[in-house]
Design an enzyme around this catalytic site. Structure first.
Site, PDB file in Angstrom:
ATOM      1  N   SER A 249     -42.407  34.660  90.502  1.00  0.00           N
ATOM      2  CA  SER A 249     -41.404  35.564  91.069  1.00  0.00           C
ATOM      3  C   SER A 249     -41.909  36.992  90.934  1.00  0.00           C
ATOM      4  CB  SER A 249     -40.083  35.411  90.316  1.00  0.00           C
ATOM      5  OG  SER A 249     -40.195  36.040  89.049  1.00  0.00           O
ATOM      6  N   LYS A 250     -41.081  37.924  91.378  1.00  0.00           N
ATOM      7  CA  LYS A 250     -41.473  39.342  91.353  1.00  0.00           C
ATOM      8  C   LYS A 250     -41.834  39.813  89.942  1.00  0.00           C
ATOM      9  CE  LYS A 250     -39.730  41.372  95.512  1.00  0.00           C
ATOM     10  NZ  LYS A 250     -38.613  40.546  96.037  1.00  0.00           N
ATOM     11  N   ARG A 251     -41.240  39.159  88.934  1.00  0.00           N
ATOM     12  CA  ARG A 251     -41.543  39.544  87.553  1.00  0.00           C
ATOM     13  C   ARG A 251     -43.041  39.460  87.272  1.00  0.00           C
ATOM     14  NH1 ARG A 251     -40.454  36.026  84.066  1.00  0.00           N
ATOM     15  NH2 ARG A 251     -39.945  34.372  85.538  1.00  0.00           N
TER      16      ARG A 251
END
Ligand code: GLU
Length: 377
Positions: A249-251
């Protein structure tokens, strides 16, 4: 063999979806088949023309050309779901007439109350309670004149089983499936319905997609059968995780193809890295060009385990692909960076020969094309 990539244009092309596109493309190219691109834009609120454009651009950059689809045409169009309304309406009418689908007049409040009651009585996954299942067709038709309704597919099979190209035999009890909505009260088709109507109409023979769609597959198989169409062969590929083992994910930083393009990665390195997310070469080789990948790719070598995307691996592959490039192509790949930093003057072709030779000499010290100015200093 006819395969397809069917993105929803609701954002950029991310690593997981790009891997799905690549596996389908490789499967088609390996088998001399046809690669179809279909835009699944039935969700009018979330779909945008800009996202569609961005996805097409990302696919072109990766080198994943399509034989049929937007901007290309083909004998099974149109290739945007928003333009296929009459095809869905016709299929829905057929199912209704056959009794394979029925009108559901339940209100949102009724459906919510049913769901709560099922959860309270310990159901793990609530499903449609069946209130409108037995309404007499004549009564249903009369009510349709004055009441809003959705169309539901009637699930009667005790169970649905299929052989998944990656996961092997998969079976779902019919009781778990519930009667899915196929056409919403506003007349729009749901994903599970549109995807089947389209894959059947487009004569798709193989569907490779993410494991998140596995539980949709039994519903889709039943809809195929009701439409009198043979389901394609399915293969569900495990999720892509980040280096920490959590779903990518963007994390985890950059995850879209456009991000990596902006950072100066080569498309050859990107497709190489994507191909290794779940697939491996029979000889264990890791640095592979698109042609080599297409030559070697089979679903049999796609593993069941989740794979890990690591941008350090991508950088490592990028360094290998940079080193293997002929001087002129290397210069083309680095030109933007060299011009932006003033090492090359746009339009000064006289410097090209020198720059290409210098770059080749230093390619061994580069990981990204953005290293070019420092390497040639
Ligand atoms: N539009 C769906 C998605 O992007 C396609 C799923 C499928 O391949 O059936 O998830």
């Amino acid at each position: 063999m006819r395969v397809r990539f069917a993105p929803s244009p609701t954002g950029h092309l991310h690593v997981g979806n790009a891997r799905t596109a690549l596996f389908n493309w490789l499967l088609a190219r390996h088998g001399g088949g046809t690669f179809v691109l279909r835009i699944e834009d039935t969700d009018a609120e979330r779909s945008t023309g800009a996202s569609e454009e961005a996805i097409l651009e990302d696919l072109r950059w990766l080198g994943l050309d399509w034989d049929e689809g937007p901007c290309r045409g083909g004998g099974h169009g149109p290739y945007r779901q928003s333009e296929r309304g009459p095809v869905y309406a016709q299929a829905a009418a057929r199912l209704l007439e056959q009794g394979a689908a029925y009108r559901c007049f339940c209100t949102r409040q009724e459906l919510e109350a049913d769901k709560e009651a099922q959860l309270l009585s310990g159901a793990a996954a609530p499903r449609y309670a069946g209130r409108c299942r037995q309404i007499d067709p004549a009564v249903s038709q009369r009510r349709a004149a004055s009441e809003p309704f959705a169309l539901r597919f009637r699930v009667t099979a005790p169970s649905v089983a299929f052989d998944d190209g990656v996961r092997g035999r998969v079976e779902f009890p019919g009781a778990q499936i519930g009667d899915p909505v196929i056409v919403r009260a506003d007349g729009t088709p749901t994903y599970n319905f549109a995807v089947v109507v389209d894959d059947a109409a487009m004569a798709i023979t193989h569907v490779v997609r993410g494991e998140d769609h596995l539980s949709n597959t039994p519903r889709q198989i039943l809809i195929y059968r009701a439409l009198g169409a043979a389901p394609p062969a399915f293969a569900h590929v495990a999720l892509v995780l980040g280096p920490d083992g959590k779903p990518l994910s963007k994390r985890h930083g950059a995850t879209s193809v456009a991000d990596f393009r902006e950072r100066g990665f080569l498309p050859a390195a990107m497709v190489n890295c994507l191909a290794l997310l779940g697939w491996s070469h029979p000889d264990g080789r890791e640095v592979l060009g698109l042609e080599e990948l297409a030559g070697a790719f089979t679903l049999q070598r796609v593993g069941r385990a989740a794979s890990m995307f690591d941008s350090r691996k991508l950088a490592w592959l990028n360094a290998h692909h940079l080193r293997a490039m002929p001087p002129e192509r290397l210069l083309a790949a680095c030109r933007r960076e060299l011009e932006q930093t003033g090492y090359l003057v746009p339009g000064d072709a006289a410097a090209d020969g020198w720059a290409a030779r210098a770059l080749s000499a230093f390619a061994g010290q580069m990981e990204l094309s953005s290293d070019a100015p420092a390497a040639t200093r």
